[in-house]
Enzyme design. Sequence first.
Site, mmCIF file in Angstrom:
data_model
loop_
_atom_site.group_PDB
_atom_site.id
_atom_site.type_symbol
_atom_site.label_atom_id
_atom_site.label_comp_id
_atom_site.label_asym_id
_atom_site.label_seq_id
_atom_site.Cartn_x
_atom_site.Cartn_y
_atom_site.Cartn_z
ATOM 1 C CB CYS A 114 -0.948 -0.001 1.190
ATOM 2 S SG CYS A 114 -1.982 -1.456 1.239
ATOM 3 C CG HIS A 242 -3.069 3.478 2.488
ATOM 4 N ND1 HIS A 242 -3.679 3.155 1.292
ATOM 5 C CD2 HIS A 242 -3.051 2.333 3.216
ATOM 6 C CE1 HIS A 242 -4.001 1.871 1.304
ATOM 7 N NE2 HIS A 242 -3.636 1.357 2.456
ATOM 8 C CG ASN A 272 -6.594 -0.989 1.607
ATOM 9 O OD1 ASN A 272 -5.943 -0.514 0.676
ATOM 10 N ND2 ASN A 272 -6.014 -1.457 2.699
HETATM 11 N N1 COA Z 1 -18.191 -8.975 9.823
HETATM 12 C C1 COA Z 1 -18.609 -9.184 11.069
HETATM 13 N N2 COA Z 1 -17.808 -9.484 12.094
HETATM 14 C C2 COA Z 1 -16.506 -9.574 11.820
HETATM 15 C C3 COA Z 1 -15.978 -9.362 10.537
HETATM 16 C C4 COA Z 1 -16.877 -9.050 9.507
HETATM 17 N N3 COA Z 1 -16.495 -8.817 8.242
HETATM 18 N N4 COA Z 1 -14.644 -9.516 10.576
HETATM 19 C C5 COA Z 1 -14.330 -9.803 11.845
HETATM 20 N N5 COA Z 1 -15.458 -9.848 12.605
HETATM 21 C C6 COA Z 1 -15.566 -10.140 14.019
HETATM 22 C C7 COA Z 1 -14.425 -10.977 14.536
HETATM 23 O O1 COA Z 1 -14.673 -12.342 14.334
HETATM 24 C C8 COA Z 1 -14.391 -10.595 15.988
HETATM 25 O O2 COA Z 1 -15.428 -11.299 16.646
HETATM 26 P P1 COA Z 1 -15.208 -11.915 18.116
HETATM 27 O O3 COA Z 1 -14.940 -10.699 18.982
HETATM 28 O O4 COA Z 1 -16.479 -12.592 18.392
HETATM 29 O O5 COA Z 1 -14.017 -12.799 17.994
HETATM 30 C C9 COA Z 1 -14.792 -9.123 15.982
HETATM 31 O O6 COA Z 1 -15.461 -8.896 14.735
HETATM 32 C C10 COA Z 1 -13.607 -8.197 16.087
HETATM 33 O O7 COA Z 1 -12.616 -8.601 15.127
HETATM 34 P P2 COA Z 1 -11.241 -7.862 14.954
HETATM 35 O O8 COA Z 1 -10.481 -8.544 13.894
HETATM 36 O O9 COA Z 1 -10.627 -7.710 16.325
HETATM 37 O O10 COA Z 1 -11.788 -6.470 14.474
HETATM 38 P P3 COA Z 1 -11.055 -5.094 14.364
HETATM 39 O O11 COA Z 1 -11.760 -4.124 15.177
HETATM 40 O O12 COA Z 1 -9.562 -5.211 14.536
HETATM 41 O O13 COA Z 1 -11.322 -4.726 12.843
HETATM 42 C C11 COA Z 1 -10.134 -4.645 10.751
HETATM 43 C C12 COA Z 1 -10.800 -5.533 11.810
HETATM 44 C C13 COA Z 1 -9.504 -5.513 9.708
HETATM 45 C C14 COA Z 1 -11.226 -3.792 10.137
HETATM 46 C C15 COA Z 1 -9.103 -3.726 11.437
HETATM 47 O O14 COA Z 1 -8.264 -4.506 12.261
HETATM 48 C C16 COA Z 1 -8.252 -2.994 10.467
HETATM 49 O O15 COA Z 1 -8.721 -2.169 9.694
HETATM 50 N N6 COA Z 1 -6.926 -3.214 10.502
HETATM 51 C C17 COA Z 1 -5.972 -2.511 9.707
HETATM 52 C C18 COA Z 1 -6.087 -3.005 8.330
HETATM 53 C C19 COA Z 1 -5.187 -2.295 7.410
HETATM 54 O O16 COA Z 1 -4.926 -1.135 7.549
HETATM 55 N N7 COA Z 1 -4.756 -3.076 6.455
HETATM 56 C C20 COA Z 1 -4.126 -2.657 5.297
HETATM 57 C C21 COA Z 1 -2.763 -2.215 5.492
HETATM 58 S S1 COA Z 1 -2.475 -1.386 4.038
#
Ligand code: COA
Length: 316
Positions: A114, A242, A272
């Site tokens: 990215c 980004h 993204n």
């Molecule tokens: N729909 C519903 N629930 C979902 C889900 C979805 N698409 N994806 C995950 N969950 C659930 C998980 O299973 C978890 O449930 P649990 O608490 O029962 O185990 C809960 O939501 C929280 O999951 P988690 O992975 O901790 O969520 P988060 O708050 O960290 O959000 C992202 C996930 C990916 C949105 C976030 O971590 C993020 O944006 N990270 C950075 C990504 C990024 O910048 N990447 C690119 C780099 S260029």
Amino acid sequence: MNGIKIRGTGRGLPGRLVTNRDLENIVDTSDDWIVSRTGIRTRRYCAPGETLSGLAASAARRALEDAGVSPAEIGACIVATLSADTLVPAAACLLQRELDLPPDIPCFDLNAACTGFLFALHTMECLLNASPRKFGLVVGAENLSRLINWEDRGTCILFGDGAGAAVVECREGWPSISAVTGCHGNDALLRVPGAGTGERSLISMEGTRVFKFAVEAVPWCMDQVLKKSGRTAAEVDFFVFHQANARIIDLAVRKYRIPPEKYYKNIAEYGNTSAASIPLVLSELREQGRIGPGSRVLAVGFGGGLTWGGCLIEFA
Ligand code: COA
């Protein structure tokens, strides 16, 4: 070293619009969860027949037109991507043929995930200082929809396809873009296996840990770019981040007390798009007349690698 400025921008977007509701039919997720955790509402995927090279060519053509620069004046072409149609030839080589760029210039792809577009701007500044031609073509393009792991609801909802391009110009006496780039070799937090690993070539990510990395990397990069350029945040006309997660942008904006008219989010529309995300923002802002000749833009990115980068770029 002479600096570069952006002279023109353009974008190329694929035809297939995919809403959060559409994804509810594929994986166990909800529009509410996606919007509240990421800020994403829709994304675009390549439809059958659409290719990364095609998106890159549309974006590049528009950027050349916007800049009023002819393909014959281009001194180097870089496509930042992690999802080129073919590993060889590089997407930049196909762009050379498609746009009829001069044959005696470097055309290559650059993968810094990215952060790719910012690494490419930095590389282009170096290349143009050594070129008799004064214009360069920098494209960020991705076709991530074909790398999505539909068994992982935490990542499959995030990504979209698209391309953004900038024509840059290098002139004596112009300030450098003060690029800051870096990486921590890390193959655990964000990974797309290639041929030879025996694994499926699909995106895997430890989202929460990448989130924490991003929240620290963004303000760090902003501080470093300002320090290197000798400018203050008040002297920046626009902040371009980004587009990985709206919450990451909100945290940076709050920390720097950036007023709403000085930053932009289009993640709701495109998700993204990795290396395409920053040039997509630049192209929309330019079209809306919110940045243009004389504007000073601080751009910051982060991503797989783990990589990070930033630069302060002006518009010619
Ligand atoms: N729909 C519903 N629930 C979902 C889900 C979805 N698409 N994806 C995950 N969950 C659930 C998980 O299973 C978890 O449930 P649990 O608490 O029962 O185990 C809960 O939501 C929280 O999951 P988690 O992975 O901790 O969520 P988060 O708050 O960290 O959000 C992202 C996930 C990916 C949105 C976030 O971590 C993020 O944006 N990270 C950075 C990504 C990024 O910048 N990447 C690119 C780099 S260029």
